[in-house]
Design a protein around this motif. Structure first.
Motif, mmCIF file in Angstrom:
data_model
loop_
_atom_site.group_PDB
_atom_site.id
_atom_site.type_symbol
_atom_site.label_atom_id
_atom_site.label_comp_id
_atom_site.label_asym_id
_atom_site.label_seq_id
_atom_site.Cartn_x
_atom_site.Cartn_y
_atom_site.Cartn_z
ATOM 1 N N LYS A 100 21.001 10.066 -14.099
ATOM 2 C CA LYS A 100 20.038 9.106 -13.331
ATOM 3 C C LYS A 100 18.577 9.454 -13.620
ATOM 4 C CE LYS A 100 20.007 10.892 -8.532
ATOM 5 N NZ LYS A 100 20.495 10.815 -7.164
ATOM 6 N N ILE A 101 17.691 8.488 -13.914
ATOM 7 C CA ILE A 101 16.274 8.717 -14.065
ATOM 8 C C ILE A 101 15.494 8.138 -13.020
ATOM 9 C CG2 ILE A 101 16.270 6.436 -15.466
ATOM 10 C CD1 ILE A 101 14.501 9.950 -16.597
ATOM 11 N N SER A 102 14.447 8.483 -12.879
ATOM 12 C CA SER A 102 13.423 8.015 -11.741
ATOM 13 C C SER A 102 12.758 6.890 -12.396
ATOM 14 C CB SER A 102 12.409 9.191 -11.556
ATOM 15 O OG SER A 102 11.739 9.577 -12.645
ATOM 16 N N PRO A 103 12.119 5.913 -11.270
ATOM 17 C CA PRO A 103 11.501 4.700 -11.764
ATOM 18 C C PRO A 103 10.572 4.852 -12.775
ATOM 19 C CG PRO A 103 11.926 4.691 -9.293
ATOM 20 C CD PRO A 103 12.363 6.150 -9.834
ATOM 21 N N GLY A 104 10.806 4.101 -13.954
ATOM 22 C CA GLY A 104 9.757 4.189 -15.068
ATOM 23 C C GLY A 104 9.958 5.409 -15.986
ATOM 24 N N GLY A 105 11.164 6.175 -15.661
ATOM 25 C CA GLY A 105 11.425 7.344 -16.273
ATOM 26 C C GLY A 105 12.035 7.270 -17.917
ATOM 27 N N LEU A 131 16.607 6.117 -20.336
ATOM 28 C CA LEU A 131 15.264 5.395 -20.033
ATOM 29 C C LEU A 131 15.571 4.374 -18.911
ATOM 30 C CD1 LEU A 131 12.423 5.041 -21.522
ATOM 31 C CD2 LEU A 131 13.498 2.781 -22.303
ATOM 32 N N ASP A 132 14.659 4.081 -18.080
ATOM 33 C CA ASP A 132 14.738 3.001 -17.127
ATOM 34 C C ASP A 132 13.955 1.871 -17.899
ATOM 35 O OD1 ASP A 132 14.222 1.182 -15.131
ATOM 36 O OD2 ASP A 132 12.601 2.086 -14.132
ATOM 37 N N HIS A 225 10.640 14.563 -20.426
ATOM 38 C CA HIS A 225 9.576 13.616 -20.805
ATOM 39 C C HIS A 225 8.715 13.306 -19.753
ATOM 40 C CE1 HIS A 225 8.233 10.136 -22.884
ATOM 41 N NE2 HIS A 225 8.785 10.628 -23.985
ATOM 42 N N GLY A 226 8.589 14.057 -18.730
ATOM 43 C CA GLY A 226 7.426 14.044 -17.719
ATOM 44 C C GLY A 226 8.179 13.250 -16.592
ATOM 45 N N ASN A 227 9.199 13.240 -16.547
ATOM 46 C CA ASN A 227 9.742 12.115 -15.356
ATOM 47 C C ASN A 227 10.846 13.115 -14.750
ATOM 48 O OD1 ASN A 227 9.337 9.960 -17.688
ATOM 49 N ND2 ASN A 227 8.277 9.709 -15.855
ATOM 50 N N VAL A 228 11.095 12.741 -13.291
ATOM 51 C CA VAL A 228 12.317 13.471 -12.758
ATOM 52 C C VAL A 228 13.618 12.831 -13.264
ATOM 53 C CG1 VAL A 228 13.362 13.436 -10.419
ATOM 54 C CG2 VAL A 228 10.983 13.911 -10.820
ATOM 55 N N VAL A 229 14.535 13.714 -13.664
ATOM 56 C CA VAL A 229 15.733 13.172 -14.117
ATOM 57 C C VAL A 229 16.992 14.148 -13.703
ATOM 58 C CG1 VAL A 229 15.384 14.457 -16.347
ATOM 59 C CG2 VAL A 229 17.258 12.501 -16.154
#
Length: 231
Positions: A100-105, A131-132, A225-229
Motif C-alpha cells: 500500500k502506498i501513501s497518497p500521491g506516492g 503508484l497512486d 521513491h520518497g514516499n511512505v510505502v
C-alpha cells in the motif's frame, strides 16, 4: 483487509520449476506463516512480520532504520531510507506480496537486481511499478502507472486500489517469461531478451544502460521513491 489469499505474506519459490510457477499456492493459515503444503511446494517466507531480517540496503550489509516493521508490514516510514534488496538472489521464481502506498506516492518492486559497479537498483533490475494512480505526478504516463512494466509497457487493465489500501501482487519470472498480476488481473506479460522486449528497451529511458534487464538472476528490491510505502 489484506490480500485474500496470502494477507501480508511475502513468499517466493526458492528453486522454482515450471510446475511451481504454474500452480498458485494454497492460502496460508495466518499472516507471515506458511502452510505445510506451501512449504513442501518450495515456498519460502521472505518477511517474518516482526523484523527486517532477510533485507538490507542496496550495496550495504545493514538496513536503514527508516525501514521498520509497522503493524506487521515492512514499511518505509519516511523518505531517505534508501532502496532495499533481499539478502539472497533468485532465478525462476514466483513472488507474492501485498503493498500500500501513501497518497500521491510512488515506489516499485524490482527483480534480477545486480550490485557490482552499479549505483542504483534500476540500472539492472526490471520494475513492476507501484503508484497512486489518482494523485501521483507519474500517473500521466501510461507506462508509469501501477502494475506496469515500468517505462516499457502499460498495464492491460486498471485494477489498482486507491492510496492507503492494500494491493496484492503476483510476479512470475520463468526462464525469462514474466507475468505481472495486480489484484488478480494480468497487467503485462513479456519475454526478457526477446526482439519485442529489446525494441521496448530501445524506446525507453533505459536505452543507454547496457546492463538493464540483462541478468538471469539477482536480488529482489523494494524502492524508496520518497514516499511512505508498506509491504
Amino acid at each position: 483487509m489484506r490480500g485474500s489469499v496470502i494477507a501480508a505474506l511475502l513468499l517466493l519459490s526458492a528453486c522454482c520449476t515450471a510446475k511451481h510457477t504454474e500452480t498458485a499456492p494454497m492460502a496460508a493459515s495466518g499472516m507471515n506463516t506458511l502452510s505445510a503444503a506451501e512449504q513442501s511446494a518450495g515456498w519460502r517466507l521472505l518477511f517474518d512480520g516482526r523484523t527486517t531480517a532477510g533485507w538490507r540496503d542496496f550495496k550495504s550489509d545493514h538496513i536503514n532504520p527508516q525501514w521498520q516493521v509497522v503493524d506487521g508490514a515492512l514499511t518505509l516510514t519516511a523518505p531517505g531510507g534508501g532502496d532495499i534488496v533481499s539478502v539472497d538472489e533468485y532465478e525462476n521464481f514466483e513472488l507474492m506480496l501485498d503493498w500500500k502506498i501513501s497518497p500521491g506516492g510512488n515506489s516499485g518492486i524490482f527483480f534480477n537486481v545486480v550490485e557490482g559497479d552499479h549505483d542504483t537498483i534500476w540500472r539492472t533490475g526490471p520494475e513492476m511499478q507501484i503508484l497512486d494512480n489518482e494523485a501521483a505526478e507519474d500517473r500521466v504516463n501510461p507506462t508509469h502507472r501501477a502494475g506496469s512494466n515500468y517505462d516499457l509497457e502499460a498495464p492491460r487493465v486498471v485494477s489498482v486500489h486507491p492510496a492507503n489500501e492494500w494491493n496484492s501482487v503476483r510476479l512470475v519470472v520463468n526462464h525469462g517469461h514474466v507475468q505481472q498480476f495486480l489484484n488478480g488481473e494480468l497487467q503485462v506479460e513479456y519475454d526478457l531478451w526477446s526482439p519485442a522486449w529489446e525494441a521496448q528497451v530501445a524506446r525507453s529511458k533505459f536505452a543507454s544502460m547496457p546492463d538493464y534487464g540483462r541478468a538471469h538472476r539477482g536480488h529482489l528490491a523494494l524502492q524508496d521513491h520518497g514516499n511512505v510505502v508498506a509491504f
